[in-house]
Design a protein around this motif. Structure first.
Motif, PDB file in Angstrom:
ATOM      1  N   LYS A  96       0.834  -1.213   0.000  1.00  0.00           N
ATOM      2  CA  LYS A  96       0.000   0.000   0.000  1.00  0.00           C
ATOM      3  C   LYS A  96       0.867   1.261   0.000  1.00  0.00           C
ATOM      4  CE  LYS A  96      -1.247  -1.769   4.520  1.00  0.00           C
ATOM      5  NZ  LYS A  96      -2.317  -2.154   5.419  1.00  0.00           N
ATOM      6  N   PHE A 152      -1.708  16.182  14.601  1.00  0.00           N
ATOM      7  CA  PHE A 152      -1.586  15.340  15.795  1.00  0.00           C
ATOM      8  C   PHE A 152      -1.203  16.107  17.052  1.00  0.00           C
ATOM      9  CE2 PHE A 152      -1.471  11.958  12.690  1.00  0.00           C
ATOM     10  CZ  PHE A 152      -2.102  10.914  13.339  1.00  0.00           C
ATOM     11  N   GLY A 210       1.036   8.011  11.471  1.00  0.00           N
ATOM     12  CA  GLY A 210       0.026   8.139  12.525  1.00  0.00           C
ATOM     13  C   GLY A 210      -1.214   7.284  12.327  1.00  0.00           C
ATOM     14  N   LEU A 211      -1.221   6.404  11.330  1.00  0.00           N
ATOM     15  CA  LEU A 211      -2.431   5.605  11.095  1.00  0.00           C
ATOM     16  C   LEU A 211      -2.693   4.614  12.233  1.00  0.00           C
ATOM     17  CD1 LEU A 211      -2.483   4.934   7.260  1.00  0.00           C
ATOM     18  CD2 LEU A 211      -4.029   6.326   8.605  1.00  0.00           C
ATOM     19  N   VAL A 250      -2.075   5.164  15.323  1.00  0.00           N
ATOM     20  CA  VAL A 250      -2.665   5.985  16.384  1.00  0.00           C
ATOM     21  C   VAL A 250      -4.153   6.170  16.139  1.00  0.00           C
ATOM     22  CG1 VAL A 250      -2.618   8.260  17.454  1.00  0.00           C
ATOM     23  CG2 VAL A 250      -0.478   7.190  16.732  1.00  0.00           C
ATOM     24  N   ARG A 251      -4.501   6.440  14.882  1.00  0.00           N
ATOM     25  CA  ARG A 251      -5.908   6.687  14.534  1.00  0.00           C
ATOM     26  C   ARG A 251      -6.760   5.429  14.706  1.00  0.00           C
ATOM     27  NH1 ARG A 251      -5.676  11.502  15.406  1.00  0.00           N
ATOM     28  NH2 ARG A 251      -5.126  13.011  13.812  1.00  0.00           N
ATOM     29  N   ASP A 252      -6.192   4.267  14.372  1.00  0.00           N
ATOM     30  CA  ASP A 252      -7.006   3.052  14.359  1.00  0.00           C
ATOM     31  C   ASP A 252      -6.996   2.310  15.686  1.00  0.00           C
ATOM     32  OD1 ASP A 252      -7.720   3.687  11.856  1.00  0.00           O
ATOM     33  OD2 ASP A 252      -6.906   1.937  10.851  1.00  0.00           O
ATOM     34  N   ALA A 308      -3.363  -1.310  10.219  1.00  0.00           N
ATOM     35  CA  ALA A 308      -3.337   0.046   9.656  1.00  0.00           C
ATOM     36  C   ALA A 308      -1.971   0.413   9.098  1.00  0.00           C
ATOM     37  CB  ALA A 308      -3.736   1.055  10.735  1.00  0.00           C
TER      38      ALA A 308
END
Lengths: 282, 242
Positions: free
Chosen positions: A66, A154, B59-60, B62-64, B104
């Motif tokens: 990805k 963030f 930061g993905l 962290v988000r998930d 993530a």
């Protein structure tokens, strides 16, 4: 000098992209998730920063598919619209350094000589060597660009100090220091833009009255000369320099409508007149 | 000055200036390789050196993270800027079954080979302070043992004679490194003002016997017989009768 529609469009683009990133954390509407280094749009479209990918590959780590796909999509996009379109239409740091340039002009500050433009390529090379030598994304520890964007999305912490340092550097130490001379991110995207399709061209350069407004407003004024004044030397009207950010400030400020967006093709001296005539006929 | 000479001098100037900058950043990067002991990486994180080359700080994860315990390090914090971590004492990993943070991650900095959260090794819980741990003092606190998601595997209570009272048993919380994931729920739950049990990076927490060491009783069990037959059995020295 005029504000112009392209400046407004650019600010709308920069702020709009930032708003998309902030909509998730602030309002819980997850259209875009992540940061500029990697993001998911609507949980399907991966977009990644090819510069960070290059550093990561040099640490000898092969990322997931990805990441590779996201970086390929972004690279293809900038290959089409101009590499440094990232700098002038996307990067949040552009608003900081544009503000610094504006303030410097308003205060009439003349001190500090400009650094050499080639500096950014040296710094770019240094960041890539660092990745290889340390096996870590060493530059990303201090990169003000990613720090600013990550900070906005963030939480800033002490990243404010680094952004402020860039601002003060541009105002007091050296004109257009960061975006125009030092930033390796811009240098990397300019390499992508070396072959990019969309370019600004001085199609009606015969109408130029030497007012110098475009030079005054351009963040990379050295790119204008070959296209605008190169007719005698047989140069075409397209601004081919990869340093051009396609910010279109020259189109905005020119009172004689010399510049417009076009492609990199058809760049011969004779083409200028024909292009201009064709526009007149329309 | 000739063009070539000017070019070489300019190049030398640039190389030196940028080289000094690079040296500074490189030395800083070397410092930033050390993970402070109270910061724990998310599950599946590669070894710290590899992690810092693979993690792009997007930061993905962290988000998930469903319990939202992860955060990205800010420049003023003592670990690599922008990298994800959690602090066990304030917010431990809740060991989600489907490991959304690993899913993530776009780079494999959190290793997608980790599909069973009970196999993760974020760190190792260590009962660092035997002087304040209530169970060591002979009380039945047992909280770290009770809250452990892998109760009786990662933490067991080992009975020992309480020498102080002479007639009670102390139940000693004992962490087993083959099962402990380093989630930090024990550290979070420790009832003391400062936790007596703490999650510590695995390489720091673990000792290692000599590679040639063999445990005689283990070898005997594996072989099903005495490996060195006919050893002289020396007389046991028993205490003198009072």
């Amino acid at each position: 000098m005029k504000t112009g529609k392209y400046l407004l469009l650019r600010r709308a683009s920069q702020l709009g992209i930032l708003a998309l990133f902030l909509l998730g954390p602030l309002a819980g509407i997850w259209i875009v998730k992540g940061t500029l280094t990697f993001s998911y749009t609507l949980d399907t479209l991966p977009l990644a920063d090819p510069y960070v990918l290059a550093q990561s590959l040099l640490t000898l780590h092969l990322p997931e598919q990805k990441m590779l796909l996201g970086a390929a999509i972004v690279a293809a996009f900038y290959l089409l619209v101009g590499g440094r379109v990232y700098c002038s239409w996307v990067c949040p740091m552009n608003m900081v350094t544009d503000a610094a340039a504006w303030l410097r002009q308003r205060l009439g500050l003349r001190m500090g000589s400009a650094m050499p433009r080639s500096l950014r390529y040296w710094i770019l090379a240094m960041t890539l060597v660092l990745a290889l030598a340390t096996g870590t994304l060493a530059w990303e520890l201090v990169n003000p660009v990613s720090m600013l964007h990550r900070g906005l999305v963030f939480g800033m912490g002490a990243a404010w100090a680094i952004v402020a340092a860039v601002f003060l550097l541009d105002v007091f130490v050296s004109p257009r220091a960061w975006c125009g001379h030092a930033c390796p991110v811009g240098a990397f995207y300019s390499l992508i833009g070396r072959f990019s399709l969309v370019r600004v061209a001085a199609v009606r350069r015969a109408q130029c009255n030497d007012c110098m407004d475009c030079y005054a407003v351009c963040p990379e004024p050295q790119v204008i000369t070959p296209a605008l004044k190169g007719e005698a030397k047989g140069a075409g009207p397209v601004i081919l320099s990869p340093a051009c950010t396609n910010c279109a400030r020259c189109i905005d400020v020119c009172t004689r409508d010399v510049f417009e967006f076009g492609t990199r093709f058809g760049n011969t001296p004779g083409e200028t007149i024909r292009l201009a005539e064709a526009k007149e006929l329309q | 000055m000739s063009d070539r000479r000017r070019f070489l001098l300019d190049a030398a100037k640039m190389a030196c200036g940028v080289g000094v900058l690079g040296l500074g950043v490189g030395l800083y990067a070397k410092q930033a390789r050390a993970l402070p002991p109270d910061a724990v990486r998310p599950p599946g994180a590669l070894a710290e050196g590899d992690f810092l080359g693979a993690c792009i700080r997007c930061g993905l994860c962290v988000r998930d993270c469903p319990p939202q315990i992860l955060s990205l390090a800010r420049p003023e914090q003592p670990l690599a800027t922008g990298t994800p971590f959690f602090t066990a004492r304030t917010g431990p990993c809740e060991m989600c079954e489907h490991i959304p943070c690993v899913k993530a991650c776009p780079t494999g900095a959190l290793d997608p080979a980790l599909t069973d959260i009970t196999k993760s090794k974020m760190g190792l819980a260590v009962l660092v302070d035997e002087e304040t741990c209530l169970n060591f003092l002979g009380l039945r606190c047992d909280v770290c043992y009770r809250v452990c998601p892998l109760i009786d595997k990662a933490i067991t209570l080992e009975p020992q004679h309480n020498v102080r009272t002479g007639k009670h048993t102390r139940f000693i919380p004992t962490v087993h490194s083959d099962a402990c994931t380093g989630c930090g729920i024990c550290e979070k739950s420790c009832v003391l003002e400062a936790a007596a049990i703490k999650v510590i990076p695995f390489p720091l927490a673990k000792g290692r016997g000599g590679s040639h060491y063999r445990l005689g009783w283990e070898e005997k069990r594996k072989a099903g017989r005495e490996l060195v037959p006919g050893l002289i059995d020396l007389p046991d020295r028993l205490p003198e009768p009072r």
